[in-house]
Design a protein around this motif. Sequence first.
Motif, PDB file in Angstrom:
ATOM      1  N   PRO A   1     -22.703  13.709   8.203  1.00 59.63           N
ATOM      2  CA  PRO A   1     -22.452  14.090   6.814  1.00 59.63           C
ATOM      3  C   PRO A   1     -23.524  15.062   6.339  1.00 59.63           C
ATOM      4  CG  PRO A   1     -23.277  11.829   6.918  1.00 59.63           C
ATOM      5  CD  PRO A   1     -23.087  12.321   8.318  1.00 59.63           C
ATOM      6  N   GLY A   2     -23.191  16.321   6.270  1.00 60.11           N
ATOM      7  CA  GLY A   2     -24.125  17.325   5.807  1.00 60.11           C
ATOM      8  C   GLY A   2     -23.739  17.850   4.443  1.00 60.11           C
ATOM      9  N   ARG A   3     -24.537  18.747   3.958  1.00 62.88           N
ATOM     10  CA  ARG A   3     -24.303  19.348   2.647  1.00 62.88           C
ATOM     11  C   ARG A   3     -24.881  20.753   2.659  1.00 62.88           C
ATOM     12  NH1 ARG A   3     -26.431  16.805  -2.933  1.00 62.88           N
ATOM     13  NH2 ARG A   3     -24.266  16.381  -3.408  1.00 62.88           N
ATOM     14  N   THR A   4     -24.237  21.661   1.950  1.00 61.66           N
ATOM     15  CA  THR A   4     -24.723  23.022   1.808  1.00 61.66           C
ATOM     16  C   THR A   4     -24.923  23.314   0.335  1.00 61.66           C
ATOM     17  OG1 THR A   4     -23.525  23.707   3.785  1.00 61.66           O
ATOM     18  CG2 THR A   4     -24.225  25.444   2.301  1.00 61.66           C
ATOM     19  N   VAL A   5     -26.023  23.995   0.016  1.00 62.68           N
ATOM     20  CA  VAL A   5     -26.279  24.425  -1.355  1.00 62.68           C
ATOM     21  C   VAL A   5     -26.521  25.931  -1.345  1.00 62.68           C
ATOM     22  CG1 VAL A   5     -27.201  22.223  -2.149  1.00 62.68           C
ATOM     23  CG2 VAL A   5     -28.748  23.926  -1.205  1.00 62.68           C
ATOM     24  N   VAL A   6     -26.248  26.552  -2.478  1.00 62.86           N
ATOM     25  CA  VAL A   6     -26.428  27.990  -2.617  1.00 62.86           C
ATOM     26  C   VAL A   6     -27.296  28.240  -3.848  1.00 62.86           C
ATOM     27  CG1 VAL A   6     -25.253  30.194  -2.975  1.00 62.86           C
ATOM     28  CG2 VAL A   6     -24.180  28.429  -1.564  1.00 62.86           C
ATOM     29  N   ALA A   7     -28.298  29.096  -3.695  1.00 65.71           N
ATOM     30  CA  ALA A   7     -29.142  29.503  -4.816  1.00 65.71           C
ATOM     31  C   ALA A   7     -28.571  30.795  -5.394  1.00 65.71           C
ATOM     32  CB  ALA A   7     -30.577  29.714  -4.352  1.00 65.71           C
ATOM     33  N   VAL A   8     -28.310  30.799  -6.694  1.00 65.17           N
ATOM     34  CA  VAL A   8     -27.789  31.987  -7.375  1.00 65.17           C
ATOM     35  C   VAL A   8     -28.645  32.287  -8.605  1.00 65.17           C
ATOM     36  CG1 VAL A   8     -25.415  31.613  -6.591  1.00 65.17           C
ATOM     37  CG2 VAL A   8     -26.152  30.628  -8.753  1.00 65.17           C
ATOM     38  N   ASP A   9     -28.637  33.547  -9.022  1.00 64.42           N
ATOM     39  CA  ASP A   9     -29.336  33.892 -10.254  1.00 64.42           C
ATOM     40  C   ASP A   9     -28.361  33.791 -11.427  1.00 64.42           C
ATOM     41  OD1 ASP A   9     -27.796  36.224 -10.231  1.00 64.42           O
ATOM     42  OD2 ASP A   9     -29.479  37.546  -9.723  1.00 64.42           O
ATOM     43  N   ASP A  10     -28.815  34.169 -12.607  1.00 66.44           N
ATOM     44  CA  ASP A  10     -27.999  34.032 -13.808  1.00 66.44           C
ATOM     45  C   ASP A  10     -26.711  34.850 -13.766  1.00 66.44           C
ATOM     46  OD1 ASP A  10     -29.804  32.269 -14.902  1.00 66.44           O
ATOM     47  OD2 ASP A  10     -30.900  33.827 -15.998  1.00 66.44           O
ATOM     48  N   ARG A  49     -38.773  28.239  -1.737  1.00 68.08           N
ATOM     49  CA  ARG A  49     -39.446  27.036  -2.259  1.00 68.08           C
ATOM     50  C   ARG A  49     -38.457  26.164  -3.026  1.00 68.08           C
ATOM     51  NH1 ARG A  49     -44.253  25.096  -2.672  1.00 68.08           N
ATOM     52  NH2 ARG A  49     -45.167  26.994  -1.846  1.00 68.08           N
ATOM     53  N   ALA A  50     -37.651  26.779  -3.876  1.00 66.47           N
ATOM     54  CA  ALA A  50     -36.670  26.008  -4.640  1.00 66.47           C
ATOM     55  C   ALA A  50     -35.687  25.311  -3.704  1.00 66.47           C
ATOM     56  CB  ALA A  50     -35.933  26.911  -5.620  1.00 66.47           C
ATOM     57  N   LEU A  51     -35.214  26.031  -2.689  1.00 67.09           N
ATOM     58  CA  LEU A  51     -34.301  25.412  -1.722  1.00 67.09           C
ATOM     59  C   LEU A  51     -35.001  24.304  -0.953  1.00 67.09           C
ATOM     60  CD1 LEU A  51     -32.516  28.618  -0.401  1.00 67.09           C
ATOM     61  CD2 LEU A  51     -31.436  26.755  -1.685  1.00 67.09           C
ATOM     62  N   GLY A  52     -36.235  24.542  -0.530  1.00 70.61           N
ATOM     63  CA  GLY A  52     -36.987  23.521   0.199  1.00 70.61           C
ATOM     64  C   GLY A  52     -37.206  22.268  -0.634  1.00 70.61           C
ATOM     65  N   GLU A  53     -37.580  22.437  -1.881  1.00 66.61           N
ATOM     66  CA  GLU A  53     -37.777  21.284  -2.765  1.00 66.61           C
ATOM     67  C   GLU A  53     -36.465  20.531  -2.965  1.00 66.61           C
ATOM     68  OE1 GLU A  53     -39.570  23.156  -6.160  1.00 66.61           O
ATOM     69  OE2 GLU A  53     -41.590  23.065  -5.269  1.00 66.61           O
ATOM     70  N   HIS A  54     -35.372  21.257  -3.102  1.00 64.50           N
ATOM     71  CA  HIS A  54     -34.066  20.623  -3.276  1.00 64.50           C
ATOM     72  C   HIS A  54     -33.691  19.810  -2.042  1.00 64.50           C
ATOM     73  CE1 HIS A  54     -29.954  20.090  -4.723  1.00 64.50           C
ATOM     74  NE2 HIS A  54     -29.603  20.280  -3.455  1.00 64.50           N
ATOM     75  N   VAL A  55     -33.889  20.397  -0.875  1.00 66.97           N
ATOM     76  CA  VAL A  55     -33.550  19.723   0.380  1.00 66.97           C
ATOM     77  C   VAL A  55     -34.386  18.452   0.561  1.00 66.97           C
ATOM     78  CG1 VAL A  55     -33.815  20.001   2.890  1.00 66.97           C
ATOM     79  CG2 VAL A  55     -32.616  21.729   1.548  1.00 66.97           C
ATOM     80  N   LEU A  56     -35.659  18.517   0.253  1.00 71.45           N
ATOM     81  CA  LEU A  56     -36.514  17.323   0.363  1.00 71.45           C
ATOM     82  C   LEU A  56     -36.067  16.238  -0.611  1.00 71.45           C
ATOM     83  CD1 LEU A  56     -39.962  19.051   0.865  1.00 71.45           C
ATOM     84  CD2 LEU A  56     -38.826  17.507   2.494  1.00 71.45           C
ATOM     85  N   ALA A  57     -35.738  16.624  -1.836  1.00 67.71           N
ATOM     86  CA  ALA A  57     -35.249  15.639  -2.813  1.00 67.71           C
ATOM     87  C   ALA A  57     -33.942  15.024  -2.337  1.00 67.71           C
ATOM     88  CB  ALA A  57     -35.074  16.302  -4.184  1.00 67.71           C
ATOM     89  N   TRP A  58     -33.053  15.843  -1.780  1.00 70.73           N
ATOM     90  CA  TRP A  58     -31.786  15.332  -1.238  1.00 70.73           C
ATOM     91  C   TRP A  58     -32.046  14.319  -0.132  1.00 70.73           C
ATOM     92  CZ3 TRP A  58     -30.222  15.902   3.854  1.00 70.73           C
ATOM     93  CH2 TRP A  58     -28.928  15.443   4.140  1.00 70.73           C
ATOM     94  N   ALA A  59     -32.929  14.660   0.793  1.00 68.25           N
ATOM     95  CA  ALA A  59     -33.210  13.765   1.921  1.00 68.25           C
ATOM     96  C   ALA A  59     -33.778  12.435   1.438  1.00 68.25           C
ATOM     97  CB  ALA A  59     -34.173  14.441   2.897  1.00 68.25           C
ATOM     98  N   ARG A  60     -34.679  12.483   0.475  1.00 66.92           N
ATOM     99  CA  ARG A  60     -35.237  11.231  -0.067  1.00 66.92           C
ATOM    100  C   ARG A  60     -34.145  10.405  -0.737  1.00 66.92           C
ATOM    101  NH1 ARG A  60     -39.654  14.890  -1.281  1.00 66.92           N
ATOM    102  NH2 ARG A  60     -41.447  14.259  -0.023  1.00 66.92           N
ATOM    103  N   ALA A  61     -33.315  11.062  -1.557  1.00 66.35           N
ATOM    104  CA  ALA A  61     -32.251  10.358  -2.275  1.00 66.35           C
ATOM    105  C   ALA A  61     -31.227   9.754  -1.321  1.00 66.35           C
ATOM    106  CB  ALA A  61     -31.561  11.317  -3.260  1.00 66.35           C
ATOM    107  N   GLU A  62     -31.012  10.403  -0.179  1.00 64.98           N
ATOM    108  CA  GLU A  62     -30.058   9.911   0.814  1.00 64.98           C
ATOM    109  C   GLU A  62     -30.657   8.827   1.713  1.00 64.98           C
ATOM    110  OE1 GLU A  62     -26.667  10.780   1.307  1.00 64.98           O
ATOM    111  OE2 GLU A  62     -26.977  11.583  -0.698  1.00 64.98           O
ATOM    112  N   GLY A  63     -31.931   8.531   1.548  1.00 69.52           N
ATOM    113  CA  GLY A  63     -32.555   7.462   2.306  1.00 69.52           C
ATOM    114  C   GLY A  63     -33.117   7.842   3.666  1.00 69.52           C
ATOM    115  N   TYR A  64     -33.249   9.136   3.938  1.00 68.23           N
ATOM    116  CA  TYR A  64     -33.860   9.557   5.204  1.00 68.23           C
ATOM    117  C   TYR A  64     -35.331   9.172   5.211  1.00 68.23           C
ATOM    118  CZ  TYR A  64     -29.723  12.276   6.382  1.00 68.23           C
ATOM    119  OH  TYR A  64     -28.447  12.660   6.695  1.00 68.23           O
ATOM    120  N   ARG A  65     -35.850   8.888   6.388  1.00 62.43           N
ATOM    121  CA  ARG A  65     -37.247   8.490   6.539  1.00 62.43           C
ATOM    122  C   ARG A  65     -38.171   9.672   6.819  1.00 62.43           C
ATOM    123  NH1 ARG A  65     -38.570   3.281   7.281  1.00 62.43           N
ATOM    124  NH2 ARG A  65     -40.156   3.821   8.824  1.00 62.43           N
ATOM    125  N   ALA A  66     -37.598  10.777   7.264  1.00 62.05           N
ATOM    126  CA  ALA A  66     -38.393  11.958   7.593  1.00 62.05           C
ATOM    127  C   ALA A  66     -37.475  13.164   7.648  1.00 62.05           C
ATOM    128  CB  ALA A  66     -39.099  11.769   8.935  1.00 62.05           C
TER     129      ALA A  66
END
Length: 115
Positions: A1-10, A49-66
């Motif tokens: 189960p993966g997920r993709t996110v896209v960063a967009v400007d205004d 950085r924004a994508l990296g922070e988002h991915v780390l938050a996702w992993a923590r919320a999904e219960g990954y250990r690392a």
Amino acid sequence: PGRTVVAVDDSGTVLGTAKMNPNHMGGASHIASASFMVDPQYAGRGVGRALGEHVLAWARAEGYRAMQFNAVVETNTGAVALWESLGFQIMTTLPEGFLHPTKGYVGLHIMYQQL
């Protein structure tokens, strides 16, 4: 189960994207991984950085250990510095693990962060 996110400007312009997923299946599925792409014209503006922070938050919320990155090219010093600033460590480097289009064979880092 993966997920993709896209960063967009205004204006809706795509700046970059990240794909998050388990690094392996079965007994190693508690380790997350991710892949990133940032449009070169938007490099250095915080998109990675924004994508990296988002991915780390996702992993923590999904219960990954690392989280493990399997392939960070050592000559991509901006990415290496970003991941280190977000808490990743270089666990090992595969000598000549990547054929760079202009620099020839260069090392490929495996980076890791316990969550």
